[in-house]
Design an enzyme around this catalytic site. Structure first.
Site, PDB file in Angstrom:
ATOM      1  N   PHE A 171      -5.165   3.423  14.507  1.00 27.45           N
ATOM      2  CA  PHE A 171      -5.322   4.408  13.675  1.00 27.45           C
ATOM      3  C   PHE A 171      -6.462   3.644  12.549  1.00 27.45           C
ATOM      4  O   PHE A 171      -6.543   2.622  12.382  1.00 27.45           O
ATOM      5  CB  PHE A 171      -3.874   4.624  12.837  1.00 27.45           C
ATOM      6  CG  PHE A 171      -3.196   5.568  13.387  1.00 27.45           C
ATOM      7  CD1 PHE A 171      -2.990   6.824  12.672  1.00 27.45           C
ATOM      8  CD2 PHE A 171      -2.689   5.549  14.600  1.00 27.45           C
ATOM      9  CE1 PHE A 171      -2.175   7.890  13.148  1.00 27.45           C
ATOM     10  CE2 PHE A 171      -1.881   6.532  15.279  1.00 27.45           C
ATOM     11  CZ  PHE A 171      -1.599   7.685  14.510  1.00 27.45           C
ATOM     12  N   ASN A 225       0.934  -1.229   0.058  1.00 25.24           N
ATOM     13  CA  ASN A 225      -0.030   0.069  -0.120  1.00 25.24           C
ATOM     14  C   ASN A 225       0.833   1.406  -0.083  1.00 25.24           C
ATOM     15  O   ASN A 225       2.257   1.044  -0.113  1.00 25.24           O
ATOM     16  CB  ASN A 225      -0.933   0.003   1.425  1.00 25.24           C
ATOM     17  CG  ASN A 225      -0.170   0.030   2.353  1.00 25.24           C
ATOM     18  OD1 ASN A 225       0.546   0.747   2.903  1.00 25.24           O
ATOM     19  ND2 ASN A 225      -0.626  -1.140   3.188  1.00 25.24           N
ATOM     20  N   LYS A 276     -12.939  -3.199  18.805  1.00 26.43           N
ATOM     21  CA  LYS A 276     -11.645  -3.679  18.852  1.00 26.43           C
ATOM     22  C   LYS A 276     -11.081  -3.442  20.233  1.00 26.43           C
ATOM     23  O   LYS A 276      -9.860  -3.762  20.650  1.00 26.43           O
ATOM     24  CB  LYS A 276     -10.662  -3.222  17.910  1.00 26.43           C
ATOM     25  CG  LYS A 276     -11.176  -3.556  16.407  1.00 26.43           C
ATOM     26  CD  LYS A 276     -10.180  -3.516  15.479  1.00 26.43           C
ATOM     27  CE  LYS A 276     -10.635  -4.114  14.052  1.00 26.43           C
ATOM     28  NZ  LYS A 276      -9.639  -4.240  12.984  1.00 26.43           N
ATOM     29  N   LYS A 306       9.223 -17.220 -10.639  1.00 24.75           N
ATOM     30  CA  LYS A 306       8.397 -16.114 -11.511  1.00 24.75           C
ATOM     31  C   LYS A 306       7.580 -16.707 -12.115  1.00 24.75           C
ATOM     32  O   LYS A 306       7.387 -17.697 -13.147  1.00 24.75           O
ATOM     33  CB  LYS A 306       9.226 -15.121 -12.136  1.00 24.75           C
ATOM     34  CG  LYS A 306       8.642 -14.261 -13.000  1.00 24.75           C
ATOM     35  CD  LYS A 306       9.266 -13.364 -13.959  1.00 24.75           C
ATOM     36  CE  LYS A 306       8.646 -12.469 -14.605  1.00 24.75           C
ATOM     37  NZ  LYS A 306       9.314 -11.672 -15.595  1.00 24.75           N
ATOM     38  N   LYS A 328     -14.830   1.244  15.074  1.00 24.80           N
ATOM     39  CA  LYS A 328     -13.608   0.405  15.461  1.00 24.80           C
ATOM     40  C   LYS A 328     -13.078   0.652  16.899  1.00 24.80           C
ATOM     41  O   LYS A 328     -12.489  -0.337  17.480  1.00 24.80           O
ATOM     42  CB  LYS A 328     -12.190   1.075  14.524  1.00 24.80           C
ATOM     43  CG  LYS A 328     -11.193   0.332  14.167  1.00 24.80           C
ATOM     44  CD  LYS A 328     -10.238   0.566  13.173  1.00 24.80           C
ATOM     45  CE  LYS A 328      -9.046   0.002  12.908  1.00 24.80           C
ATOM     46  NZ  LYS A 328      -7.986   0.347  11.997  1.00 24.80           N
ATOM     47  N   ASP A 385      -4.898  -6.313   4.859  1.00 27.23           N
ATOM     48  CA  ASP A 385      -5.898  -7.097   5.248  1.00 27.23           C
ATOM     49  C   ASP A 385      -5.999  -8.435   4.699  1.00 27.23           C
ATOM     50  O   ASP A 385      -6.399  -9.306   5.166  1.00 27.23           O
ATOM     51  CB  ASP A 385      -7.064  -6.295   5.192  1.00 27.23           C
ATOM     52  CG  ASP A 385      -7.306  -5.129   5.808  1.00 27.23           C
ATOM     53  OD1 ASP A 385      -6.777  -5.197   7.072  1.00 27.23           O
ATOM     54  OD2 ASP A 385      -7.944  -4.078   5.444  1.00 27.23           O
TER      55      ASP A 385
END
Length: 404
Positions: A325, A212, A343, A291, A339, A281
């Protein structure tokens, strides 16, 4: 907080040297004792007489111009300073200091001083992004030099982008804030803090992986500021190109599974845990040792869920103050609050990554901090180091309240 402080201001040869005049005036008006060192190139933009009039002190331009025979000027200035500020700092002076060069009054003094050094760069946008300049700044950051990031906008060269010297008033505020913090008992003294930062890489084959846009800057800023506040800091970092902050113990990982194990291993005994990393995730259900060759038609990669690190920490926490975060693009506060509850967090830091100038890859951020006691505070767009400081101050207040 700058009143009575002895500040050496280094002015180098860029068009932004004119702003250093205002900076000298602002510091002097605030009660600082300012002595200016100018490079030869700086003298092409502003006269030494200008700084002499504004600072009410002699201006230093030549290593061999010893104004007092009883003293070696560059050593005397190095010892005299409570702090050193280079503004504007060109690519040249940054490169000199990073490589230990000393061929003029300013660079010689910088090698000799033991005072904190602040560097406010100013240069063309492409120069600021050059790999050599980036590497030099990383080296200096690793040695404990503090950078005051340049702003974005129209530059004197006609380009638009990052490289404009931060405004003098903002530079003074950075100095005031740091000096104020130094006069107080470190707010996290004795605390053990664990921070995660950066992205993860999830392998497909020896060539390809999923990742990301996280650069780790927010997490590294939190680790750096926590260390400055007296904490014993452990930083678990995904693959990033950032220098380890001074006083921080770093553990490097690559995959979500490795980050999970590292966070679990380090969790016990910590007082504050901040999960700022952008962990994948999902990961490929199957990986290939060789490859994958291009084939006719489409290629579908089956993905499987990775372990939810934050949720597992929420289940295991005992005395830890756990902060998550939430980087969102739609209804950020709504998802962030959910969240926080699901959590079992003590606090959550929410940011809309679509906010202009904030989020992944930038030097600034704008966040909303919410804790489980109902506190909700927005920290307006600011440098990530400043945002990190505000977040840690809010955490320290909560820790004090819990101990009562």
């Amino acid at each position: 907080m700058v009143k009575g402080k002895k500040i050496v201001l280094g002015v180098t040869g860029g068009i932004a040297a004119y702003k250093a005049c205002t900076l000298t005036s602002r510091l002097t008006q605030a009660g600082a004792d300012v002595k200016v060192i100018m490079t030869a190139s700086a003298g092409n933009f502003v006269s030494p007489l200008t700084f002499q009039a504004l600072s009410r002190n002699p201006v230093f331009t030549d290593t061999f111009d010893e104004k007092d025979p009883a003293k070696i000027a560059h050593i005397d200035l190095a010892d005299w300073a409570d702090l050193v500020l280079i503004a504007p700092a060109t690519a040249n002076i940054i490169g000199k200091v990073a490589n230990g060069l000393a061929d003029d009054m300013l660079s010689t003094m910088l090698l000799a001083t033991q005072a904190p050094v602040y560097i406010a760069p100013a240069m063309n946008v492409h120069m600021y992004a050059h790999p050599a300049v980036i590497d030099n700044m990383k080296s200096l950051e690793g040695w404990g030099y503090r950078f005051i990031e340049p702003g974005d906008g129209l530059l004197a060269c006609g380009y638009v982008g990052k490289g404009r010297l931060e405004e003098p008033e903002a530079i003074v505020e950075v100095l005031k804030s740091d000096l104020e913090r130094q006069t107080k008992e470190p707010i996290l003294k004795g605390r053990r803090v664990l921070v995660s930062a950066g992205p993860t890489k999830e392998k497909i084959d020896p060539v390809r992986y999923f990742t990301n846009h996280s650069t780790g800057k927010m997490g590294f800023a939190l680790a750096a500021e926590a260390a400055k506040m007296g904490a014993e800091v452990t930083l678990v970092s995904g693959p990033v190109s950032l220098a380890t902050p001074p006083g921080v113990t770093r553990i490097d990982v690559e995959t979500a599974e490795q980050m999970y194990r590292a966070m679990m291993d380090q969790f016990d005994g910590k007082d504050v845990v901040i999960k700022a990393a952008a962990v994948a995730d999902y990961r490929p259900a199957s990986t290939y040792e060789e490859k994958m060759k291009k084939q006719p038609g489409d290629w579908t990669v089956e993905m499987e869920r990775t372990k939810d690190i934050l949720q597992e920490l929420g289940k295991r926490k005992q005395q830890q103050y756990l902060v998550g975060f939430a980087a969102e693009t739609i209804h950020p506060l709504q998802y962030g609050r959910k969240k926080l509850e699901t959590k079992n967090l003590d606090a959550i830091v929410i940011n809309n990554i679509k906010t202009k100038g904030a989020g992944f890859g930038t030097d600034k951020n704008e966040v909303t901090y919410i804790n489980n006691q109902g506190l909700e505070k927005t920290i307006e767009l600011a440098e990530k180091t400043e945002v990190a400081g505000h977040i840690l101050e809010l955490i320290s207040i909560a820790l004090k309240d819990e101990s009562r």
